[in-house]
Design a protein around this motif. Structure first.
Motif, PDB file in Angstrom:
ATOM      1  N   THR A  90      33.629 -34.961   6.233  1.00 33.31           N
ATOM      2  CA  THR A  90      34.425 -36.145   5.921  1.00 33.31           C
ATOM      3  C   THR A  90      34.121 -36.659   4.526  1.00 33.31           C
ATOM      4  O   THR A  90      35.030 -36.978   3.753  1.00 33.31           O
ATOM      5  CB  THR A  90      34.176 -37.255   6.960  1.00 33.31           C
ATOM      6  OG1 THR A  90      34.575 -36.781   8.241  1.00 33.31           O
ATOM      7  CG2 THR A  90      34.974 -38.499   6.631  1.00 33.31           C
ATOM      8  N   GLY A  91      32.845 -36.729   4.175  1.00 34.49           N
ATOM      9  CA  GLY A  91      32.482 -37.217   2.853  1.00 34.49           C
ATOM     10  C   GLY A  91      32.982 -36.317   1.745  1.00 34.49           C
ATOM     11  O   GLY A  91      33.547 -36.783   0.748  1.00 34.49           O
ATOM     12  N   LEU A  92      32.786 -35.017   1.895  1.00 33.74           N
ATOM     13  CA  LEU A  92      33.226 -34.090   0.858  1.00 33.74           C
ATOM     14  C   LEU A  92      34.748 -34.021   0.776  1.00 33.74           C
ATOM     15  O   LEU A  92      35.309 -33.907  -0.319  1.00 33.74           O
ATOM     16  CB  LEU A  92      32.638 -32.704   1.114  1.00 33.74           C
ATOM     17  CG  LEU A  92      31.117 -32.606   0.988  1.00 33.74           C
ATOM     18  CD1 LEU A  92      30.639 -31.216   1.372  1.00 33.74           C
ATOM     19  CD2 LEU A  92      30.677 -32.958  -0.414  1.00 33.74           C
ATOM     20  N   ALA A  93      35.427 -34.083   1.922  1.00 36.34           N
ATOM     21  CA  ALA A  93      36.888 -34.071   1.903  1.00 36.34           C
ATOM     22  C   ALA A  93      37.438 -35.345   1.281  1.00 36.34           C
ATOM     23  O   ALA A  93      38.438 -35.308   0.559  1.00 36.34           O
ATOM     24  CB  ALA A  93      37.438 -33.891   3.317  1.00 36.34           C
ATOM     25  N   ALA A  94      36.798 -36.479   1.543  1.00 39.46           N
ATOM     26  CA  ALA A  94      37.248 -37.725   0.919  1.00 39.46           C
ATOM     27  C   ALA A  94      37.038 -37.681  -0.589  1.00 39.46           C
ATOM     28  O   ALA A  94      37.876 -38.161  -1.359  1.00 39.46           O
ATOM     29  CB  ALA A  94      36.506 -38.914   1.521  1.00 39.46           C
ATOM     30  N   PHE A  95      35.930 -37.085  -1.026  1.00 40.15           N
ATOM     31  CA  PHE A  95      35.683 -36.918  -2.460  1.00 40.15           C
ATOM     32  C   PHE A  95      36.753 -36.021  -3.079  1.00 40.15           C
ATOM     33  O   PHE A  95      37.308 -36.322  -4.142  1.00 40.15           O
ATOM     34  CB  PHE A  95      34.290 -36.328  -2.672  1.00 40.15           C
ATOM     35  CG  PHE A  95      33.924 -36.160  -4.108  1.00 40.15           C
ATOM     36  CD1 PHE A  95      33.603 -37.250  -4.892  1.00 40.15           C
ATOM     37  CD2 PHE A  95      33.915 -34.900  -4.683  1.00 40.15           C
ATOM     38  CE1 PHE A  95      33.270 -37.091  -6.224  1.00 40.15           C
ATOM     39  CE2 PHE A  95      33.587 -34.731  -6.003  1.00 40.15           C
ATOM     40  CZ  PHE A  95      33.266 -35.827  -6.781  1.00 40.15           C
ATOM     41  N   GLY A  96      37.062 -34.912  -2.417  1.00 41.20           N
ATOM     42  CA  GLY A  96      38.103 -34.010  -2.911  1.00 41.20           C
ATOM     43  C   GLY A  96      39.466 -34.668  -2.927  1.00 41.20           C
ATOM     44  O   GLY A  96      40.255 -34.463  -3.855  1.00 41.20           O
ATOM     45  N   ALA A  97      39.757 -35.467  -1.904  1.00 47.34           N
ATOM     46  CA  ALA A  97      41.044 -36.173  -1.873  1.00 47.34           C
ATOM     47  C   ALA A  97      41.124 -37.185  -3.005  1.00 47.34           C
ATOM     48  O   ALA A  97      42.180 -37.360  -3.621  1.00 47.34           O
ATOM     49  CB  ALA A  97      41.229 -36.860  -0.524  1.00 47.34           C
ATOM     50  N   GLY A  98      40.009 -37.835  -3.293  1.00 41.47           N
ATOM     51  CA  GLY A  98      40.006 -38.778  -4.418  1.00 41.47           C
ATOM     52  C   GLY A  98      40.248 -38.087  -5.740  1.00 41.47           C
ATOM     53  O   GLY A  98      40.960 -38.597  -6.607  1.00 41.47           O
ATOM     54  N   LEU A  99      39.655 -36.899  -5.900  1.00 40.81           N
ATOM     55  CA  LEU A  99      39.902 -36.126  -7.117  1.00 40.81           C
ATOM     56  C   LEU A  99      41.357 -35.677  -7.214  1.00 40.81           C
ATOM     57  O   LEU A  99      41.904 -35.556  -8.307  1.00 40.81           O
ATOM     58  CB  LEU A  99      38.988 -34.902  -7.160  1.00 40.81           C
ATOM     59  CG  LEU A  99      37.507 -35.156  -7.413  1.00 40.81           C
ATOM     60  CD1 LEU A  99      36.739 -33.838  -7.350  1.00 40.81           C
ATOM     61  CD2 LEU A  99      37.306 -35.806  -8.757  1.00 40.81           C
ATOM     62  N   ALA A 100      41.985 -35.422  -6.088  1.00 39.60           N
ATOM     63  CA  ALA A 100      43.377 -34.972  -6.096  1.00 39.60           C
ATOM     64  C   ALA A 100      44.344 -36.136  -6.281  1.00 39.60           C
ATOM     65  O   ALA A 100      45.341 -36.017  -6.995  1.00 39.60           O
ATOM     66  CB  ALA A 100      43.689 -34.234  -4.802  1.00 39.60           C
ATOM     67  N   VAL A 101      44.070 -37.264  -5.640  1.00 40.04           N
ATOM     68  CA  VAL A 101      45.004 -38.389  -5.672  1.00 40.04           C
ATOM     69  C   VAL A 101      45.053 -39.035  -7.060  1.00 40.04           C
ATOM     70  O   VAL A 101      46.107 -39.521  -7.478  1.00 40.04           O
ATOM     71  CB  VAL A 101      44.635 -39.431  -4.580  1.00 40.04           C
ATOM     72  CG1 VAL A 101      45.364 -40.739  -4.775  1.00 40.04           C
ATOM     73  CG2 VAL A 101      44.968 -38.870  -3.209  1.00 40.04           C
ATOM     74  N   GLY A 102      43.944 -39.028  -7.792  1.00 41.56           N
ATOM     75  CA  GLY A 102      43.924 -39.656  -9.113  1.00 41.56           C
ATOM     76  C   GLY A 102      44.976 -39.098 -10.060  1.00 41.56           C
ATOM     77  O   GLY A 102      45.862 -39.826 -10.517  1.00 41.56           O
ATOM     78  N   PRO A 103      44.925 -37.801 -10.376  1.00 39.26           N
ATOM     79  CA  PRO A 103      45.934 -37.250 -11.283  1.00 39.26           C
ATOM     80  C   PRO A 103      47.345 -37.247 -10.702  1.00 39.26           C
ATOM     81  O   PRO A 103      48.317 -37.469 -11.424  1.00 39.26           O
ATOM     82  CB  PRO A 103      45.465 -35.820 -11.530  1.00 39.26           C
ATOM     83  CG  PRO A 103      44.051 -35.771 -11.113  1.00 39.26           C
ATOM     84  CD  PRO A 103      43.858 -36.849 -10.107  1.00 39.26           C
ATOM     85  N   VAL A 104      47.452 -36.999  -9.394  1.00 40.50           N
ATOM     86  CA  VAL A 104      48.775 -36.983  -8.775  1.00 40.50           C
ATOM     87  C   VAL A 104      49.396 -38.380  -8.825  1.00 40.50           C
ATOM     88  O   VAL A 104      50.588 -38.535  -9.117  1.00 40.50           O
ATOM     89  CB  VAL A 104      48.707 -36.456  -7.327  1.00 40.50           C
ATOM     90  CG1 VAL A 104      50.021 -36.646  -6.603  1.00 40.50           C
ATOM     91  CG2 VAL A 104      48.320 -34.994  -7.320  1.00 40.50           C
ATOM     92  N   GLY A 105      48.592 -39.415  -8.562  1.00 34.93           N
ATOM     93  CA  GLY A 105      49.102 -40.780  -8.624  1.00 34.93           C
ATOM     94  C   GLY A 105      49.510 -41.175 -10.033  1.00 34.93           C
ATOM     95  O   GLY A 105      50.548 -41.825 -10.240  1.00 34.93           O
ATOM     96  N   ALA A 133      41.658 -35.386   3.103  1.00 38.10           N
ATOM     97  CA  ALA A 133      40.680 -36.238   3.784  1.00 38.10           C
ATOM     98  C   ALA A 133      40.877 -36.194   5.301  1.00 38.10           C
ATOM     99  O   ALA A 133      39.900 -36.222   6.061  1.00 38.10           O
ATOM    100  CB  ALA A 133      40.781 -37.669   3.276  1.00 38.10           C
ATOM    101  N   ILE A 134      42.116 -36.110   5.739  1.00 33.42           N
ATOM    102  CA  ILE A 134      42.385 -36.035   7.178  1.00 33.42           C
ATOM    103  C   ILE A 134      41.814 -34.745   7.758  1.00 33.42           C
ATOM    104  O   ILE A 134      41.250 -34.743   8.854  1.00 33.42           O
ATOM    105  CB  ILE A 134      43.903 -36.130   7.442  1.00 33.42           C
ATOM    106  CG1 ILE A 134      44.464 -37.437   6.883  1.00 33.42           C
ATOM    107  CG2 ILE A 134      44.214 -35.992   8.920  1.00 33.42           C
ATOM    108  CD1 ILE A 134      43.920 -38.679   7.512  1.00 33.42           C
TER     109      ILE A 134
END
Length: 148
Positions: A90-105, A133-134
Motif C-alpha cells: 500500500t505504501g509503495l503503491a501510494a508513492f507510485g500513484a503520487g509520482l504518476a498523478v503529479g505529471p498527469v494532473g 494505489a488501489i
C-alpha cells in the motif's frame, strides 16, 4: 533485536529528513543538480536497499526464533514483521500513484485550459494513475487474509 529496529528506524528517519531538507532548500544551479542527482540518487538507493535488506536478513533468526503468539493478544516479532511487510504494497503503491498523478494532473490542467472539451479524457487518465494505489491496497488486503 532492538538494535535492528532502532537501526532501521534511524535509516528511515535520515531518509525522510534528507528529503525534507532538499524540499525546503533546493539547489539553484539546474545543470549541476541534474548531473549530481543521477549518481547520488542511484548510489543512495543502492546503499539504502542493500543496508535494509542486510539488516532484515541479519535479524531474521531472532524473528523466527520467537515462540508463537500467546492467546492474550501478544504479537511476536515474526508476526510484527509480517504485518509490516503486508503494509508495504500500500505504501509503495501510494508513492507510485503520487509520482504518476503529479505529471498527469499538471498536463491535464494544461490541456483543459486550451481545450475544455478534453475534461472527460483527462479524468480517465487521472483515474488510471490513481488506480495504482488501489491495486496496492488490494494486495495488502489479500496478504492480511493470509497472515491472520
Amino acid at each position: 533485536m532492538h538494535w535492528l529496529i532502532a537501526l532501521i528506524g534511524l535509516t528511515l528517519l535520515g531518509t525522510f529528513g534528507l528529503g525534507a531538507y532538499l524540499e525546503f532548500r533546493p539547489m539553484t544551479d539546474a545543470a549541476r543538480v541534474a548531473r549530481w542527482w543521477k549518481g547520488t540518487l542511484a548510489g543512495n538507493l543502492l546503499v539504502f536497499a542493500t543496508a535494509s535488506i542486510a539488516l532484515l536478513v541479519s535479524g531474521i533468526d531472532s524473528a523466527l526464533a520467537q515462540e508463537a503468539a500467546a492467546a492474550h493478544g501478544e504479537i511476536s516479532t515474526g508476526l510484527g514483521l509480517a504485518l509490516l511487510g503486508a503494509g508495504l504494497p500500500t505504501g509503495l503503491a501510494a508513492f507510485g500513484a503520487g509520482l504518476a498523478v503529479g505529471p498527469v494532473g499538471a498536463a491535464s490542467l494544461a490541456v483543459i485550459s486550451e481545450k475544455p472539451e478534453m475534461f472527460g479524457r483527462t479524468l480517465i487518465y487521472l483515474g488510471l494513475a490513481e488506480g495504482i494505489a488501489i491495486y496496492g491496497l488490494v494486495v495488502t488486503i489479500l496478504l492480511l487474509g493470509k497472515i491472520a
